[in-house]
Every structure is written in structure tokens, then in C-alpha cells.
Write a protein that holds these residues in place. Structure first.
Motif: not given
Length: 416
Positions: A326, A328, A340
Motif C-alpha cells: 500500500t 497512502e 489498511r
């Protein structure tokens, strides 16, 4: 002997301290934490991955980011709330799309140099950090993603990377513990994995034996650039449990200062009259403790990268598996969000037969430049240097950039 002060004791700061000490410099490292490698160098994905050197500056990345804005579990998440630094960074990011190929090839070359140098350091200094030289396997779920990856692979190989295509039938022969169905993949046999925190702590111990001094739990308050030296003023950080009323401002004189402070490099550079446009891009990881024999046996040893989910894995010894991913864009927020972390856990359950009962979550801020390239150079003023902004490739590139910046410092301020 010339004195260099380094700000930051993550992977870039400690490798720089090591290289400078080998050149004969007196080195002092200042860090706001009480131990080395406590921020971005604590629990990253673990990959030493020249095969992941592609920069992100593509229109497709932007389009995916816009598409994913409404999904909390998206691989890339942008908080749309207005922040001048964030949107200025994004505009500059778009401006570097035209440099995508050049920057990707340059990053590959740098990563290959770094990989060789890190192996040399680990061998010479006998640092144990769960190193596994079993390569990295990228896999894809459909023809469209694989076709795009084929073009990327050609670009990476132009930079000198040894990486070859594998069929869906060949994937189990490389990593038999994968349980999903895949379209195809690419395998880079010379890449590796390891525990960045263990390595950085081990190398910090080596540098201390070489004479490097560390000031733990101290934050830099002011840097005064003078004609013949640099004056660094500091005080106890919030982690330092001493009585703040009994601590006067400390100060150090140095022949040069080297900024290796991760996301804090942005403000420190401003203090020094430089613009180093680092933005914090949060990444998440989970460390799975493999407590039962089934999980120990079924966890993969070859490092993996699922391109559709943007998730990577690294086996850290016999009883730990690191899973990370991920990106962000949410400022300096370090909160560990359950929404998440859960996609990482779900991905493990979908792709391997191991228990996810014992999971340790983590989040860290990648120091990312708009062009996705590290800042390894002199500052505008004399005696100021930067080795920062490595983004998602700090672990991969640090051994090379440390050697490069140390040689630059030696060129301008040789050991007296």
C-alpha cells in the motif's frame, strides 16, 4: 581529523556513517529516537529488489489513484483534503512522467551497485539479518497486466537486470507454497531479502567499534551555517525521559553536515536554505509469527510481489513472514489503520496455507521525491550534504548512495 555530523540513524544514516568512518572521518550521528532504525527502517517489506526499481511516474499510476480514491482497501490511497505540500508534490510528480524511462534505468543501475556493496558489508562485518538469496518472483493474474509487465521488464533489463519470464506452470517450481491461480510471472534470481532493522542495528554496532558516536534521543533545533564550520544545536526529544528542565541545549561543531533524516529531511533542508521536496507516503506491513509446524512448512521462502495487489513478502528466518504493501498519501499521519492492515491479512489467506493468528501490524512513512529518485548531493551552501528521499527503495539503494555521498564529502572536504 575532519568531523561530519549525520542527522538520522536509519538505514541511510548508518550506512553513511560506516562509509565515512572507513574513509577516516570523525562521525557523530544524531537521532531523535533512543535506538537505530526506529522509523521507516523498522519493518518494511524486506526486499533488496533491483527488480522493483521502476519509478511510479506514469499516467496509469495517476489514473489508478483516481479510480481507487473511494476504496479504503486500495493499494494506492490519496486523501483528497487540501494540503499545499501534497498537491504541489503531485503536480511535480506529473512533470516527471517524461523522465520515466531514464529514471527507471538509472535506478536499476544504482540498485545493482547497492546490492553488491551491501553483500560485501554483510560478509566483511559478519552481520546476521536473516538474509535470503533466493530471488524475487513477480506474478500476475491476467493477460493485460502481464503484457504491461513485459514492457517494464524490457526496460529493467536495459538497465542491466537479469530477470526472465516464467509461465503459470513454472511458478510452483520456483515457489511451491503459493496456492492461488496465476497467469504468469517474472523471476529475478539475484535479488534478495533481509531484515532491515537487524541489519541497521548490527551495522550501527560495527560503526561504534570504528569510533562513530551516537547521540540518542536528541532532536536538531537549529543549524547555523558558518564560514569555516557548521554549528548544530539540539535538545532532548520527546522520547528522552530525562528531566527537560535540567537539559540545556547541546551543540556540535562540524566540518560538514549530512542529512539522512527520512521525512524530516524536508524541514531540515528548509532550515539550511535548500528545497528537498520529500513527501511522506505511508506504507503498511504485517509480521506473521509462524508458531505452528504447518505454517513454518507452508510459508514461502522465495520473495513474492503480487503486481495487482502491490503486496510483497519476505521470509525472515524460519519463524517470521513479512508482508507489506500500500501507498497512502495522508501527510505525516502514522496511525495504523485496521482497514489498511486487513487486506494484507486477507491476501495471505488467499495465497498460502498458513495461520494468520499471530500478526504484528506496522506503518511507516516513506520519504519520497516527486521524481522517485534519491537526493544524493551537496546542498546550496558549503559543508551541507544530503542522502535522503529514497522512497520505497531505501533498503535497496542505501549501500550505494552511502558510498557515493561519502566520496563526494571526501572530494570537497578531505580528511585533514
Amino acid at each position: 581529523m575532519s568531523h561530519v555530523v549525520i542527522v538520522g540513524a536509519g538505514i541511510t544514516g548508518v550506512t553513511s556513517a560506516y562509509e565515512l568512518s572507513l574513509l577516516g572521518y570523525e562521525v557523530t550521528v544524531i537521532d531523535q529516537h533512543l535506538f537505530p532504525a526506529m522509523e521507516t527502517s523498522y519493518a518494511n517489506g524486506g526486499q533488496l529488489s533491483a527488480c522493483n526499481a521502476e519509478v511510479w511516474n506514469q499516467k496509469s499510476t495517476v489514473l489508478k489513484g483516481l479510480k481507487w480514491m473511494a476504496r479504503k482497501d486500495a493499494p494506492l490511497l490519496l486523501n483528497p483534503s487540501f494540503d499545499l505540500h501534497k498537491y504541489a508534490w503531485l503536480i511535480e510528480f506529473l512533470g516527471h512522467i517524461k523522465h520515466y524511462q531514464t529514471n527507471t534505468i538509472e535506478t536499476v543501475k544504482l540498485a545493482l551497485l547497492a546490492r553488491q556493496r551491501l553483500f560485501e558489508i554483510a560478509d566483511q562485518e559478519k552481520i546476521q539479518f536473516d538474509l535470503e538469496k533466493r530471488g524475487i518472483l513477480h506474478f500476475y493474474h491476467n493477460h493485460a497486466d502481464y503484457a504491461v509487465a513485459t514492457e517494464v521488464n524490457q526496460l529493467l533489463c536495459r538497465g542491466g537486470l537479469q530477470r526472465y519470464a516464467v509461465t503459470a506452470e513454472e511458478i510452483p517450481s520456483i515457489e511451491p507454497n503459493l496456492t492461488g491461480q496465476y497467469y504468469g510471472g517474472f523471476y529475478c534470481p539475484d535479488d534478495a531479502t533481509g531484515d532491515i532493522h537487524k541489519f541497521t542495528v548490527g551495522l550501527a554496532e560495527v560503526t561504534q567499534r570504528l569510533g562513530v558516536k551516537y547521540l540518542w534521543g536528541m532532536q536538531v533545533d537549529e543549524i547555523q551555517h558558518r564560514d569555516h564550520d557548521v554549528l548544530i544545536q539540539f535538545q532532548a526529544s520527546s522520547e528522552n525521559m530525562q528531566d527537560k528542565h535540567d537539559i540545556n541545549l547541546g551543540q556540535l561543531q562540524a566540518d560538514a553536515i549530512l542529512i539522512c533524516a527520512g521525512v524530516q529531511s524536508y524541514s531540515l533542508a528548509h532550515m539550511l536554505g535548500d528545497r528537498v521536496n520529500i513527501y511522506p507516503v505511508k506504507g503498511y506491513s504485517i509480521t506473521i509469527d509462524l508458531k505452528d509446524q504447518q505454517s513454518i512448512t507452508a510459508a514461502p521462502w522465495v520473495s513474492l510481489l503480487d503486481e495487482s495487489a502491490k503486496i510483497v513478502t519476505s521470509r525472515l528466518g524460519s519463524q517470521r513472514l513479512r508482508v507489506a504493501g500500500t501507498a497512502e498519501f495522508n501527510g505525516y499521519n502514522r496511525d495504523i489503520r485496521a482497514d489498511r492492515i486487513q487486506p494484507l491479512v486477507d491476501w495471505v489467506n488467499q495465497n498460502m496455507a498458513i495461520s494468520t493468528e499471530h500478526v504484528v501490524p506496522w506503518a511507516g512513512l516513506r520519504p519520497m521525491m516527486p521524481n522517485m529518485m534519491p537526493v544524493v548531493r551537496r546542498g546550496k551552501r558549503d559543508r551541507v550534504f544530503f542522502n535522503t528521499g529514497h522512497g520505497h527503495l531505501g533498503w535497496t539503494l542505501s549501500a550505494a548512495t552511502a558510498a557515493i555521498i561519502s566520496q563526494q564529502i571526501q572530494q570537497y572536504y578531505p580528511v585533514s
